[in-house]
Design a protein around this motif. Structure first.
Motif, short mmCIF file in Angstrom:
data_model
loop_
_atom_site.label_atom_id
_atom_site.label_comp_id
_atom_site.label_asym_id
_atom_site.label_seq_id
_atom_site.Cartn_x
_atom_site.Cartn_y
_atom_site.Cartn_z
N LYS A 120 0.82 -1.21 0.00
CA LYS A 120 0.00 0.00 0.00
C LYS A 120 0.86 1.27 0.00
N GLY A 121 1.88 1.26 0.86
CA GLY A 121 2.70 2.46 0.98
C GLY A 121 3.37 2.83 -0.34
N SER A 122 3.89 1.83 -1.05
CA SER A 122 4.57 2.12 -2.31
C SER A 122 3.61 2.66 -3.36
N ILE A 123 2.34 2.21 -3.31
CA ILE A 123 1.34 2.69 -4.26
C ILE A 123 1.07 4.17 -4.01
N LEU A 124 0.83 4.53 -2.75
CA LEU A 124 0.59 5.93 -2.43
C LEU A 124 1.83 6.77 -2.74
N PHE A 125 3.02 6.23 -2.46
CA PHE A 125 4.25 6.97 -2.73
C PHE A 125 4.39 7.26 -4.21
N HIS A 126 4.02 6.30 -5.06
CA HIS A 126 4.08 6.51 -6.50
C HIS A 126 3.16 7.66 -6.91
N ALA A 127 1.95 7.68 -6.35
CA ALA A 127 1.01 8.76 -6.64
C ALA A 127 1.55 10.09 -6.14
N GLU A 128 2.17 10.10 -4.97
CA GLU A 128 2.75 11.33 -4.42
C GLU A 128 3.78 11.92 -5.37
N MET A 129 4.65 11.06 -5.92
CA MET A 129 5.72 11.52 -6.79
C MET A 129 5.18 12.11 -8.09
N ILE A 130 4.13 11.48 -8.62
CA ILE A 130 3.52 11.98 -9.85
C ILE A 130 2.97 13.39 -9.62
N LEU A 131 2.25 13.57 -8.54
CA LEU A 131 1.64 14.87 -8.24
C LEU A 131 2.70 15.92 -7.91
N ALA A 132 3.69 15.53 -7.14
CA ALA A 132 4.74 16.47 -6.74
C ALA A 132 5.51 17.00 -7.94
N ASP A 133 5.54 16.23 -9.00
CA ASP A 133 6.27 16.62 -10.21
C ASP A 133 5.42 17.46 -11.15
N GLY A 134 4.24 17.91 -10.66
CA GLY A 134 3.40 18.77 -11.48
C GLY A 134 2.66 18.03 -12.57
N ARG A 135 2.36 16.75 -12.34
CA ARG A 135 1.62 15.95 -13.31
C ARG A 135 0.29 15.50 -12.72
N PHE A 136 -0.72 15.45 -13.55
CA PHE A 136 -2.07 15.07 -13.14
C PHE A 136 -2.36 13.68 -13.70
N PRO A 137 -2.34 12.63 -12.87
CA PRO A 137 -2.56 11.27 -13.38
C PRO A 137 -4.01 11.07 -13.80
N LEU A 138 -4.21 10.38 -14.90
CA LEU A 138 -5.55 10.22 -15.47
C LEU A 138 -6.11 8.81 -15.30
N ALA A 139 -5.36 7.92 -14.69
CA ALA A 139 -5.85 6.55 -14.50
C ALA A 139 -6.82 6.50 -13.32
N GLU A 140 -7.98 5.91 -13.53
CA GLU A 140 -8.97 5.77 -12.46
C GLU A 140 -9.16 4.29 -12.15
N THR A 141 -8.11 3.68 -11.63
CA THR A 141 -8.13 2.26 -11.32
C THR A 141 -7.70 2.03 -9.88
N GLY A 142 -7.89 0.82 -9.41
CA GLY A 142 -7.45 0.45 -8.08
C GLY A 142 -5.96 0.15 -8.06
N PRO A 143 -5.45 -0.33 -6.92
CA PRO A 143 -4.01 -0.51 -6.76
C PRO A 143 -3.41 -1.59 -7.66
#
Length: 251
Positions: A120-143
């Motif tokens: 779980k932690g690595s999944i949230l961390f991946h999302a954190e890095m995407i957002l922190a880099d000024g990118r808006f992820p478009l995938a609407e899926t589960g882990p």
């Protein structure tokens, strides 16, 4: 990303955890559950702001002149995305700490949760890095798939630097800001105006983030109802100052 957050919130068996904590008079768990709830509402509010501003930009683009001018402050969007990244970091910290606390309440809860959401932690961390880099992820899926969508592609809108002359980059001449696309990644910079809004329109139409945001809101509201029915105010406030939202890296 909304699908990921909804999945995490639904798999956190708040009713069972709250009832077990109440029976054991575990005020720390009550405080942790409360703070996770508050953060969930903040994540929802910020996501709604981002969607509203992106939709408004799309409307000005669709109604624009031949040069497809539009109204959107990319620096503000980057700031909002980075704020959301910080929210996810706090969510990761508090959820991990809650799992540790659950071993005191009932070890079965923590084991069941980790079995449902491994890594779980690595999944949230991946999302954190995407957002922190000024990118808006478009995938609407589960882990299981995030950050890829159902088609297996990792899609994102990027608001990062678009060149030395920003004014000319956001114009009909977009040769220096072509979208980055390969077999598995579709990342389109705001500097490539037409491609950016084509992808944004596809996301709003096909992924229906407004409906997904409503589902996340409903899941969070149910979470709130459980806490209101289970705990008294003194249960929540009794240990709230002891719940840490940030890790200290100091030696």
């Amino acid at each position: 990303m909304l699908g990921l957050l909804k999945f995490l919130l639904q798999k956190l068996d708040v009713l069972s955890i709250a009832e077990a904590a109440r029976k054991r008079n575990n005020r720390r768990t009550a405080a942790q559950l409360h703070l996770i709830l508050v953060l969930s509402y903040e994540i929802i509010e910020l996501y709604e702001v981002l969607l509203n501003e992106l939709r408004a930009a799309l409307e000005t683009y669709d109604n624009g002149l031949e040069n497809h001018s539009f109204s959107l402050n990319r620096h503000r969007v980057i700031s909002l995305l980075q704020r959301q990244s910080s929210n996810l970091a706090v969510m990761e910290k508090m959820t991990c700490d809650l799992l540790d606390e659950l071993r005191i309440v009932d070890n079965n809860f923590a084991d069941a949760y980790r079995a449902v959401i491994p890594g779980k932690g690595s999944i949230l961390f991946h999302a954190e890095m995407i957002l922190a880099d000024g990118r808006f992820p478009l995938a609407e899926t589960g882990p299981g798939a995030f950050p890829a969508g159902v088609d297996g592609k990792r899609r994102a809108l990027s608001f990062n630097d678009i060149g030395e002359n920003e004014a000319s980059a956001i114009s009909t001449d977009r040769s220096e800001s072509a979208p980055f696309i390969d077999e598995d990644v579709v990342e389109i910079n705001i500097g490539d105006v037409d491609a950016f809004f084509v992808e944004l329109k596809r996301y709003l139409r096909d992924e229906d983030p407004i409906a997904r945001l409503s589902e996340l809101q409903q899941a969070t509201d149910r979470y709130r109802e459980v806490l209101l029915k289970t705990f008294k105010l003194e249960d929540i406030l009794g240990e709230i100052s002891s719940v840490k939202k940030y890790d200290s890296w100091a030696p």
